[in-house]
Design a protein around this motif. Structure first.
Motif, short mmCIF file in Angstrom:
data_model
loop_
_atom_site.label_atom_id
_atom_site.label_comp_id
_atom_site.label_asym_id
_atom_site.label_seq_id
_atom_site.Cartn_x
_atom_site.Cartn_y
_atom_site.Cartn_z
N GLN A 7 0.83 -1.20 0.00
CA GLN A 7 0.00 0.00 0.00
C GLN A 7 0.87 1.25 0.00
O GLN A 7 1.86 1.35 0.73
CB GLN A 7 -0.93 -0.01 1.21
CG GLN A 7 -1.90 -1.16 1.22
CD GLN A 7 -2.83 -1.15 0.01
OE1 GLN A 7 -3.64 -0.24 -0.16
NE2 GLN A 7 -2.70 -2.16 -0.84
N ARG A 8 0.48 2.20 -0.83
CA ARG A 8 1.29 3.42 -1.01
C ARG A 8 1.39 4.23 0.29
O ARG A 8 2.41 4.85 0.54
CB ARG A 8 0.67 4.26 -2.13
CG ARG A 8 1.52 5.43 -2.54
CD ARG A 8 1.01 6.09 -3.80
NE ARG A 8 1.41 5.37 -5.01
CZ ARG A 8 0.59 4.69 -5.78
NH1 ARG A 8 -0.70 4.59 -5.46
NH2 ARG A 8 1.03 4.07 -6.87
N VAL A 9 0.35 4.19 1.10
CA VAL A 9 0.38 4.96 2.34
C VAL A 9 1.38 4.38 3.33
O VAL A 9 1.87 5.08 4.22
CB VAL A 9 -1.03 5.00 2.97
CG1 VAL A 9 -1.45 3.64 3.49
CG2 VAL A 9 -1.10 6.04 4.08
N GLN A 10 1.73 3.11 3.20
CA GLN A 10 2.67 2.46 4.11
C GLN A 10 4.09 2.45 3.55
O GLN A 10 5.05 2.68 4.28
CB GLN A 10 2.22 1.03 4.40
CG GLN A 10 0.89 0.95 5.14
CD GLN A 10 0.43 -0.47 5.34
OE1 GLN A 10 0.95 -1.40 4.73
NE2 GLN A 10 -0.55 -0.65 6.19
N ASP A 11 4.23 2.15 2.26
CA ASP A 11 5.57 2.05 1.67
C ASP A 11 5.48 2.36 0.19
O ASP A 11 5.25 1.48 -0.64
CB ASP A 11 6.14 0.64 1.90
CG ASP A 11 7.64 0.58 1.61
OD1 ASP A 11 8.14 1.51 0.96
OD2 ASP A 11 8.28 -0.40 2.04
N SER A 12 5.63 3.63 -0.15
CA SER A 12 5.54 4.04 -1.56
C SER A 12 6.67 3.45 -2.38
O SER A 12 6.51 3.18 -3.58
CB SER A 12 5.54 5.57 -1.66
OG SER A 12 6.72 6.09 -1.07
N PHE A 13 7.84 3.25 -1.75
CA PHE A 13 8.97 2.66 -2.47
C PHE A 13 8.66 1.22 -2.88
O PHE A 13 8.98 0.79 -4.00
CB PHE A 13 10.22 2.70 -1.59
CG PHE A 13 11.44 2.12 -2.26
CD1 PHE A 13 12.15 2.85 -3.21
CD2 PHE A 13 11.89 0.84 -1.94
CE1 PHE A 13 13.27 2.32 -3.83
CE2 PHE A 13 13.00 0.30 -2.55
CZ PHE A 13 13.70 1.04 -3.50
N ALA A 14 8.01 0.45 -1.98
CA ALA A 14 7.63 -0.92 -2.31
C ALA A 14 6.60 -0.96 -3.43
O ALA A 14 6.63 -1.85 -4.29
CB ALA A 14 7.09 -1.63 -1.07
N VAL A 15 5.69 0.00 -3.45
CA VAL A 15 4.70 0.07 -4.52
C VAL A 15 5.38 0.35 -5.86
O VAL A 15 5.08 -0.31 -6.88
CB VAL A 15 3.64 1.15 -4.21
CG1 VAL A 15 2.72 1.35 -5.41
CG2 VAL A 15 2.83 0.76 -2.98
N ALA A 16 6.29 1.31 -5.88
CA ALA A 16 7.00 1.63 -7.12
C ALA A 16 7.82 0.43 -7.60
O ALA A 16 7.87 0.14 -8.80
CB ALA A 16 7.90 2.84 -6.90
N THR A 17 8.43 -0.29 -6.67
CA THR A 17 9.20 -1.48 -7.04
C THR A 17 8.31 -2.56 -7.61
O THR A 17 8.65 -3.23 -8.60
CB THR A 17 9.96 -2.01 -5.81
OG1 THR A 17 10.80 -0.97 -5.30
CG2 THR A 17 10.82 -3.20 -6.18
N TRP A 18 7.12 -2.76 -7.01
CA TRP A 18 6.18 -3.79 -7.49
C TRP A 18 5.72 -3.47 -8.90
O TRP A 18 5.63 -4.36 -9.76
CB TRP A 18 4.99 -3.88 -6.55
CG TRP A 18 4.25 -5.19 -6.62
CD1 TRP A 18 4.39 -6.26 -5.80
CD2 TRP A 18 3.25 -5.56 -7.59
NE1 TRP A 18 3.55 -7.28 -6.18
CE2 TRP A 18 2.84 -6.87 -7.28
CE3 TRP A 18 2.67 -4.92 -8.68
CZ2 TRP A 18 1.87 -7.55 -8.01
CZ3 TRP A 18 1.71 -5.59 -9.41
CH2 TRP A 18 1.31 -6.88 -9.09
N ILE A 19 5.37 -2.20 -9.14
CA ILE A 19 4.91 -1.80 -10.47
C ILE A 19 6.03 -1.96 -11.49
O ILE A 19 5.81 -2.40 -12.63
CB ILE A 19 4.40 -0.34 -10.44
CG1 ILE A 19 3.15 -0.24 -9.54
CG2 ILE A 19 4.07 0.14 -11.85
CD1 ILE A 19 2.65 1.18 -9.36
N GLU A 20 7.26 -1.63 -11.09
CA GLU A 20 8.41 -1.76 -11.99
C GLU A 20 8.70 -3.23 -12.30
O GLU A 20 9.06 -3.57 -13.43
CB GLU A 20 9.63 -1.10 -11.37
CG GLU A 20 10.86 -1.10 -12.27
CD GLU A 20 12.03 -0.39 -11.62
OE1 GLU A 20 13.15 -0.49 -12.17
OE2 GLU A 20 11.84 0.25 -10.56
#
Length: 561
Positions: free
Chosen positions: A78-91
């Motif tokens: 979830q972006r509210v918790q870890d935006s870096f993890a979200v960007a990595t998942w999308i990448e």
């Protein structure tokens, strides 16, 4: 043979008009195409939609749908918790990631579809509660139902014939009236709501069952409101504290911060926390779990407000500190080796503790050091910190104990552009070495860097030096603030209480009739009825009969012919 007559429907008054029967839609030969349901209209459609939305079945379906809609929030970052993890998942998942991001699967709890389900559930529950509360009030204030004629047909019933001595002067009227009043008093003592009639008593109890049901639904609405308020006005953040370092509850002091939708910086409570010491306790006696962590204790000094007195407290796992409504949790710990990096000009480019990330139970920790101020080239280091280093052969070392027995730093060094001048956020535990030149590694003649406390290593090509000065402890803390947290607890306990009432109470009705037998004695009949299945109705019958027999001298009733 008699001629068979055709039985044809013909309305009265139209026997001379066969064509009327043919055109009548109700006749077998009528034009059925002319029959059409009445139009509901706008008001009718709104009324029908409101009825469907406020039904208990719809509320249960929406509650189930809300639980299902929350599942993606635990599957995808979830972006509210870890935006870096979200960007990595999308990448890492091109194509699918963009679609899921468009569908708000990385912002589940603030998405349009989750909010719509939440709002519909809220409206549905309120729509269920209001009419049921009105109906419950009418039932609770109305008189008990009329007395049935045949009480013996009820699930539980009985009869008692009173002796003449119980009637005082053996007159019919006073004996029947006294028995009627006694029956009403006994039913009242059994917590029945009683109405005395001419020759009978009507009683009813168990209204708290429906009260508990309504209380459960009202409390559920309260939980939904408090959860919504909490998500709007709460905040959560993380901070890493090294030994002797202080944290002040200000927005700029957090390492990570996740505010609610309507968060304001004015809501932040003025308090500070300083880490004085940290103690780890490991298993040193068990042969099967030797070295396993048993306890972590952080000695901290807290201060509430600018004028508050400093307080010495202990912070443990699952034992948070409460600071003016905000809760401070101990969520992690590790070692922070103190390092000094000098550049090629002999100037200090970096100095201080380096927070490492433990990778296993013996605290083998990942260490990343970045010195962007070094000259002539920026310097970076990646490697491991070993609390108790031991040679494993082939020039390799491993940590064999989580406590500081033989601390050692094993590093590779790099130089070049670290990418910190671009203004883009970077993970402090990651060093991108693809665009950097290697100075030290096992694959080069210079080899890797191995340092013990107090040692210094000179980098190749006159790029500077690195010193291992000592080791400090650090802790990771989570700060949670939710102004509606107590409300959620209160409403949750209220819902639990209402659920207990609705499950364990039974709606029961009782009737008692009094009549005079031909022998001049008083005959008391009674019957019991429960709403729904009631396996304890028989026990109620036994208890009620025992109270009657204790009140009156009775004899077995004669069999009626």
């Amino acid at each position: 043979m008699a001629e068979k007559r055709e039985n044809t429907y013909m309305p009265a008054g139209h026997r001379d008009a066969p064509e009327a029967a043919e055109n009548d839609p109700r006749s077998p030969g009528g034009d059925k195409a002319q029959v059409s349901p009445p139009a509901l209209g706008v008001k009718g459609m709104i009324r029908w939609a409101w009825t469907q939305l406020t039904s208990m079945r719809t509320a249960l379906m929406l509650l189930l749908l809300l639980a299902v809609a929350a599942v993606p929030g635990s599957i995808f970052p979830q972006r509210v918790q870890d935006s870096f993890a979200v960007a990595t998942w999308i990448e890492d998942n091109p194509g699918v990631g963009e679609v899921l991001d468009f569908l708000q699967f990385f912002d589940v709890y603030s998405s349009i579809w989750f909010s719509a389900i939440y709002l519909l559930l809220f409206i549905s529950l309120i729509g269920c509660i209001l009419p049921r509360a009105k109906k419950h009030w009418q039932q609770a204030t109305s008189a008990p139902p009329r007395t049935p004629r045949r009480l013996e047909r009820l699930p539980e019933s009985g009869a008692l014939e009173l002796q003449s001595s119980a009637a005082g002067d053996a007159q019919d009227g006073p004996a029947a009236e006294a028995a009627l009043q006694d029956a009403a008093a006994i039913l009242k003592s059994r917590r029945y709501r009683v109405e005395v009639r001419e020759t009978s008593v009507g009683a009813e109890k168990g209204y708290l069952k429906e009260t508990g049901n309504l209380l459960f639904h009202v409390a559920l609405v309260g939980v939904l409101i408090c959860v919504a308020l909490g998500s709007m006005f709460s905040y959560r953040g993380q901070k890493v504290l090294v030994e002797d370092e202080s944290f002040v509850n200000a927005l700029v002091a957090y390492d990570n911060f996740y505010p609610g939708a309507y968060f304001s910086e004015d809501q932040m409570q003025p308090f500070s926390v300083r880490l004085d010491a940290f103690e780890r306790v490991f298993d040193r006696e068990s042969t099967t779990h030797f070295g396993q962590a048993l306890d972590f204790t952080a000695d901290v000094t807290t201060r509430l407000g600018a004028d508050g007195e400093p307080q010495t407290e202990e912070l443990k796992v699952n034992q948070p500190l409460t600071m003016d409504g905000a809760r401070v949790f101990l969520v992690g710990n590790g070692y922070a080796p103190e390092v000094t990096v000098r550049d090629g000009d002999g100037e200090v480019a970096f100095s201080g503790p380096v927070v490492t990330r433990p990778e296993d139970e013996v605290y083998t920790s990942l260490a990343v050091i970045k010195a962007p101020d070094a000259a002539p080239e920026q310097l970076g280091f990646v490697g491991l910190f070993l609390p108790t280093s031991q040679d494993a052969g082939d020039g390799l070392a491993v940590s064999v104990d989580p406590e500081l027995g033989n601390p050692e730093l094993q590093l590779n060094s790099y130089y070049g552009d670290l990418g910190l001048d671009d203004g883009l956020a970077q993970n402090v535990y990651v060093l991108d070495t693809e665009s950097l030149e290697t100075l030290n590694s096992r694959e080069l003649d210079a080899g890797g860097i191995v340092l013990s406390p107090g040692e210094t290593y000179d980098l190749p090509e006159d790029m500077g030096s690195i010193s291992f000065d000592g080791v400090q402890d650090y802790i990771a803390i989570d700060i949670h603030y939710n102004p509606a947290q107590q409300g959620v607890l209160i409403f949750a306990l209220t819902a639990l209480g209402g659920l207990v009432l609705s499950l364990f109470l039974r709606r029961r009705r009782a009737w008692v009739t009094v009549e005079t037998t031909p022998a001049g004695r008083t005959l008391v009949r009674y019957g019991l009825l429960s709403r729904g299945e009631d396996f304890r109705l028989r026990d109620e019958n036994i208890a009620l009969r025992a109270r009657f027999e204790k009140k009156w001298p009775v004899r077995a009733p004669e069999k009626e012919s």
